[in-house]
Design an enzyme around this catalytic site. Structure first.
Site, mmCIF file in Angstrom:
data_model
loop_
_atom_site.group_PDB
_atom_site.id
_atom_site.type_symbol
_atom_site.label_atom_id
_atom_site.label_comp_id
_atom_site.label_asym_id
_atom_site.label_seq_id
_atom_site.Cartn_x
_atom_site.Cartn_y
_atom_site.Cartn_z
ATOM 1 C CG ASN A 125 -3.742 0.085 14.315
ATOM 2 O OD1 ASN A 125 -4.705 0.260 13.922
ATOM 3 N ND2 ASN A 125 -2.840 -0.009 15.801
ATOM 4 C CG LEU B 207 -2.271 8.574 10.165
ATOM 5 C CD1 LEU B 207 -1.240 7.755 9.870
ATOM 6 C CD2 LEU B 207 -3.738 7.745 10.499
ATOM 7 N NE ARG C 19 -3.560 1.756 2.931
ATOM 8 C CZ ARG C 19 -4.121 2.725 3.690
ATOM 9 N NH1 ARG C 19 -3.593 1.994 4.396
ATOM 10 N NH2 ARG C 19 -5.119 3.066 3.489
ATOM 11 C CG PHE D 50 2.268 3.865 8.829
ATOM 12 C CD1 PHE D 50 2.984 4.943 8.735
ATOM 13 C CD2 PHE D 50 1.722 2.696 9.388
ATOM 14 C CE1 PHE D 50 2.709 5.842 9.711
ATOM 15 C CE2 PHE D 50 0.759 3.218 10.456
ATOM 16 C CZ PHE D 50 1.568 4.647 10.866
ATOM 17 C CD GLN E 133 -0.706 -0.578 6.528
ATOM 18 O OE1 GLN E 133 -0.144 1.311 6.649
ATOM 19 N NE2 GLN E 133 -0.598 -1.305 7.205
ATOM 20 C CG PHE F 1 -1.724 8.341 4.280
ATOM 21 C CD1 PHE F 1 -2.253 9.088 4.666
ATOM 22 C CD2 PHE F 1 -2.491 6.928 4.197
ATOM 23 C CE1 PHE F 1 -2.594 9.061 5.816
ATOM 24 C CE2 PHE F 1 -3.061 6.476 4.845
ATOM 25 C CZ PHE F 1 -3.026 6.423 6.004
ATOM 26 C CG HIS G 248 -1.296 3.144 13.319
ATOM 27 N ND1 HIS G 248 -1.394 2.353 12.942
ATOM 28 C CD2 HIS G 248 -2.625 4.426 13.152
ATOM 29 C CE1 HIS G 248 -2.970 2.123 12.086
ATOM 30 N NE2 HIS G 248 -3.153 3.545 12.240
#
Length: 264
Positions: A183, A203, A131, A194, A139, A136, A207
Site C-alpha cells: 500500500n 510492518l 521489488r 508481497f 513485492q 525483506f 499492511h
C-alpha cells in the site's frame, strides 16, 4: 463476493491458492530446448525427440555442445534442459481479511474483465515481481505498469484502493512466507502484494496480512537469490521474476509442467 465455485473450496475460513513463478525466462528457455530436440534429434543421433526422455549425459550434451554449436538455433536465445521449481502454494484467510482475499482471488483467476481506471486486464498472470530485496520482501501485483507505480483493485469506484481489513492489520508479519497487501498508506490497497523473506514485524499494523505460504520454499529461495544488488534502492531484481500462471487449488490446477508444448 467470491465465486460460488471458490466458496465451495473454503475450509474453516481458509483457502489454498497457487502461483507458478518463472525466473529469468526459464519457461521460454526450456521450451526452446524441447523444440530443438524435437527438430534435431535425428541429425544429432539423440535417443528421443522428447527432451524429458533424454538421459543426463544427453541433456548435458544438448546444452553444452549441440545447441551452443548450432548456428541457427543458438541465435534464438539460451536453453534450459531442466526447469527449476515453480509452484508456490499459499493459504489465505477469508475470515481475517475478506476484502483482501476477494481481491486477491479475483486477480488470480483473472475473471473480472478490464479495470475501469487502467483498461488493463485485471489478472496476476504475466505480472512481474518488481521489488525484491534480500532479507525483506518480494513485492509484485502491479499488473498496470509492472514497476510498482501502478495497480488497481477489482472493486468498482475504488480508484484510491479499498479499505484495510481491521483483523488483517493485526496479523503478525513475523515469519518467512507471510502474505500481505502492499500500500501507499492507510486504506490504499489495490493489487500489489508481497511475500516476506523473514521476520518483518515492523510492518505489522501497517499492511493487511491475509495468508502464509505453505509450500514452495525452494521457489521463494530462488526469488531471494535474484534480489536487487545491495544498495539498489529501486529493489528491481537482478533477473526478471514473473507470475507465469496462477489460480485456486482444486478449481483450476494444472501440473507445473503442463504448459510445455510437446512435439507433433
Amino acid at each position: 463476493m467470491l465465486d460460488l465455485d471458490v466458496q465451495k473450496l473454503i475450509k474453516d475460513g481458509k483457502l489454498l491458492v497457487w502461483l507458478d513463478i518463472d525466473v529469468n525466462g526459464s519457461r521460454d528457455a526450456y521450451q526452446r530446448a524441447v523444440d530443438f530436440v524435437a527438430a534435431k534429434n535425428l541429425a544429432y543421433n539423440l535417443s528421443s525427440n522428447w527432451l524429458p526422455d533424454l538421459g543426463g549425459s544427453e541433456l548435458k550434451r544438448v546444452k553444452e555442445t549441440l545447441y551452443a554449436n548450432d548456428f541457427e538455433w543458438s541465435q534464438k536465445g539460451r536453453v534450459a534442459v531442466k526447469m527449476p521449481p515453480q509452484r508456490i502454494i499459499v493459504e489465505i484467510w477469508l475470515e481475517v481479511a475478506p476484502l483482501a482475499v476477494e481481491n486477491f482471488v479475483a486477480l488470480l483467476l483473472g475473471n473480472r474483465g478490464k479495470g475501469q481506471e487502467s483498461g488493463c486486464v485485471m489478472s496476476y498472470k504475466g505480472c512481474q515481481f518488481h521489488r525484491v530485496i534480500k532479507g525483506f520482501v518480494a513485492q509484485g501485483g502491479d499488473f498496470v505498469k509492472n514497476n510498482g507505480s501502478g495497480g488497481e483493485c477489482v472493486f468498482p469506484g475504488k480508484k484510491g484502493g479499498f479499505k484495510d481489513d481491521p483483523a488483517g492489520l493485526k496479523v503478525k508479519l513475523d515469519a518467512r512466507g507471510m502474505l500481505a497487501m502492499g500500500n501507499s498508506g492507510k486504506n490504499t490497497n489495490t493489487s500489489q502484494f508481497f511475500l516476506t523473506f523473514g521476520d518483518m514485524s515492523r510492518l505489522t499494523g501497517k499492511h493487511v496480512g491475509f495468508g502464509k505460504m505453505v509450500s514452495g520454499e525452494d521457489v521463494l529461495g530462488i526469488m531471494e537469490q535474484c534480489a536487487a544488488p545491495e544498495g539498489d534502492d529501486s529493489g528491481k531484481p537482478a533477473y526478471p521474476i514473473m507470475i507465469a500462471d496462477c489460480g485456486v487449488c482444486g478449481l483450476h490446477e494444472p501440473a507445473p509442467m503442463d504448459w510445455v508444448k510437446r512435439p507433433a
